[in-house]
Design a protein around this motif. Structure first.
Motif, short mmCIF file in Angstrom:
data_model
loop_
_atom_site.label_atom_id
_atom_site.label_comp_id
_atom_site.label_asym_id
_atom_site.label_seq_id
_atom_site.Cartn_x
_atom_site.Cartn_y
_atom_site.Cartn_z
N LEU A 1 -42.38 -2.86 -62.60
CA LEU A 1 -43.61 -3.24 -63.51
C LEU A 1 -44.82 -3.29 -62.57
O LEU A 1 -44.89 -4.49 -61.75
N VAL A 2 -45.65 -2.25 -62.29
CA VAL A 2 -46.69 -2.02 -61.36
C VAL A 2 -47.97 -1.98 -62.34
O VAL A 2 -47.96 -0.85 -63.09
N PRO A 3 -48.99 -2.66 -62.41
CA PRO A 3 -50.19 -2.20 -63.33
C PRO A 3 -50.48 -0.72 -63.20
O PRO A 3 -50.74 -0.26 -61.95
N ARG A 4 -50.82 -0.10 -64.26
CA ARG A 4 -51.12 1.40 -64.03
C ARG A 4 -52.66 1.45 -63.86
O ARG A 4 -53.11 2.54 -63.34
N ARG A 5 -53.27 0.39 -64.23
CA ARG A 5 -54.85 0.56 -64.46
C ARG A 5 -55.09 -0.81 -64.77
O ARG A 5 -54.41 -1.61 -65.19
N GLU A 6 -56.51 -0.89 -64.27
CA GLU A 6 -57.11 -2.38 -64.44
C GLU A 6 -57.10 -2.83 -65.83
O GLU A 6 -57.25 -1.96 -66.72
N PRO A 7 -57.22 -4.19 -66.11
CA PRO A 7 -57.16 -4.66 -67.61
C PRO A 7 -58.03 -4.05 -68.65
O PRO A 7 -57.73 -3.75 -69.71
N LYS B 1 -50.20 -4.22 -80.89
CA LYS B 1 -49.72 -3.29 -79.63
C LYS B 1 -50.62 -3.30 -78.48
O LYS B 1 -50.17 -3.61 -77.33
N THR B 2 -51.74 -3.30 -78.77
CA THR B 2 -52.88 -3.27 -77.69
C THR B 2 -52.73 -4.33 -77.12
O THR B 2 -52.95 -4.55 -75.74
N ALA B 3 -52.73 -5.51 -77.51
CA ALA B 3 -52.69 -6.80 -76.86
C ALA B 3 -51.52 -7.04 -76.00
O ALA B 3 -51.38 -7.58 -74.72
N SER B 4 -50.38 -6.40 -76.69
CA SER B 4 -48.93 -6.59 -75.91
C SER B 4 -49.03 -5.67 -74.48
O SER B 4 -48.53 -6.22 -73.74
N LEU B 5 -49.50 -4.51 -74.58
CA LEU B 5 -49.52 -3.73 -73.69
C LEU B 5 -50.26 -4.35 -72.48
O LEU B 5 -50.04 -4.23 -71.27
N VAL B 6 -51.64 -4.84 -72.82
CA VAL B 6 -52.48 -5.48 -71.66
C VAL B 6 -51.50 -6.84 -70.98
O VAL B 6 -51.57 -6.74 -69.84
N LEU B 7 -50.93 -7.42 -71.97
CA LEU B 7 -50.44 -8.87 -71.46
C LEU B 7 -49.03 -8.39 -70.69
O LEU B 7 -48.81 -8.76 -69.75
N LEU B 8 -48.41 -7.46 -71.12
CA LEU B 8 -47.27 -7.02 -70.38
C LEU B 8 -47.56 -6.25 -69.09
O LEU B 8 -47.02 -6.36 -67.82
N PHE B 9 -48.28 -5.18 -69.22
CA PHE B 9 -48.60 -4.19 -68.09
C PHE B 9 -49.22 -4.80 -67.00
O PHE B 9 -49.25 -4.62 -65.78
N PRO C 1 -36.73 -12.73 -72.29
CA PRO C 1 -38.02 -12.99 -71.99
C PRO C 1 -38.11 -12.69 -70.58
O PRO C 1 -38.96 -13.39 -69.68
N ALA C 2 -37.84 -11.43 -70.09
CA ALA C 2 -37.97 -11.00 -68.82
C ALA C 2 -39.01 -9.90 -68.66
O ALA C 2 -38.45 -8.92 -68.77
N PRO C 3 -40.22 -10.15 -68.31
CA PRO C 3 -41.17 -8.91 -68.13
C PRO C 3 -40.61 -7.68 -67.37
O PRO C 3 -40.93 -6.54 -67.98
N PRO C 4 -39.94 -7.70 -66.39
CA PRO C 4 -39.57 -6.58 -65.81
C PRO C 4 -38.77 -5.45 -66.50
O PRO C 4 -38.93 -4.55 -66.75
N LEU C 5 -37.58 -6.33 -67.21
CA LEU C 5 -36.77 -5.81 -68.21
C LEU C 5 -37.66 -5.09 -69.63
O LEU C 5 -37.40 -4.07 -69.93
N LEU C 6 -38.41 -6.25 -70.10
CA LEU C 6 -39.17 -5.70 -71.13
C LEU C 6 -39.80 -4.41 -70.96
O LEU C 6 -40.24 -3.31 -71.79
#
Ligand code: SF4
Length: 219
Positions: free
Chosen positions: A14-20, A119-127, A168-173
């Motif tokens: 899990l590495v952010p691919r682009r800024e928020p 979906k958009t909100a979840s992408l930003v929060l997880l990624f 609830p494990a972000p790397p797995l999600l």
């Protein structure tokens, strides 16, 4: 499913691919648009200036800049309304406060923005912020419906249903999300899925019923 997909597509750290803000606006641009056109639209949008300049530009100019994305006339005012709302609420475009808000509040803050769905909100929060949410795009929704991990339901409801099944494990999600994306693009396509190549087929309800003739996916 997670173990089998990881064996097939590998570990995805899990590495952010682009800024928020890039993630947020690009996700709006990506709706019904392939990633090349989404990226081209984003790059041309940024030639209009900083986020303030884009929010105040004539809407036709924004629509023209993002014309490689589908439905530019609808997306341009939504993007501008989103930018204005962020600036009004926060006095700028720094979203890093979302890293500290309780997850439910962070989701609500984002989905209260005019152009932003779950979906958009979840992408930003997880990624971007490694928060424990699970974005459900068309691939995630289709595969889980066919396999039978969730009953037939809309993408919005599937966010809650799938998150309830996952730790609830972000790397797995994150890894599960991106591996489902790969699987949906390469094997479990909307039409004519190539089940004979699928590592999930022994556990797939649709395969159990239809064998190698799983029909096109109906939402
Ligand atoms: S067996 Fe077929 S329908 Fe089921 S997940 Fe695999 S590709 Fe999709």
């Amino acid at each position: 499913m997670h173990e089998r997909l990881t064996a097939e597509y590998g570990e995805r750290p899990l590495v952010p691919r682009r800024e928020p803000m890039h993630e947020l606006i690009s996700t709006i641009l990506s709706q019904r648009t392939n990633w090349r056109d989404e990226d081209a639209a984003y790059q041309e949008l940024r030639t209009l200036g900083d986020w303030d300049a884009i929010s105040q530009a004539p809407t036709e100019a924004v629509a023209h800049a993002i014309r490689r994305s589908n439905y530019p006339e609808q997306k341009a005012p939504r993007i501008q309304a989103t930018l204005r709302a962020i600036c009004e609420k926060r006095g700028g475009y720094d979203l890093d406060f979302l890293a500290e808000l309780p997850v439910k509040e962070a989701l609500t803050w984002l989905t209260d923005l005019p152009g932003v769905g779950v979906k958009t909100a979840s992408l930003v929060l997880l990624f971007n912020y490694a928060r424990p949410v699970f974005p459900v795009d068309t691939h995630v929704h289709r595969i889980n419906t066919r396999v039978g991990s969730i009953p037939k339901m809309g993408e919005q409801a599937a966010h809650r249903a799938l998150l309830a099944l996952l730790p609830p494990a972000p790397p797995l999600l994150y890894q599960f999300h991106v591996n489902l994306l790969s699987h949906g693009q390469q094997v479990c396509q909307w039409s004519h899925p190539t089940c004979e190549k699928c590592v999930l087929r022994e556990r797939c309800d649709a395969y159990a019923v239809y064998g190698n003739k799983v029909p096109s996916f109906q939402k």
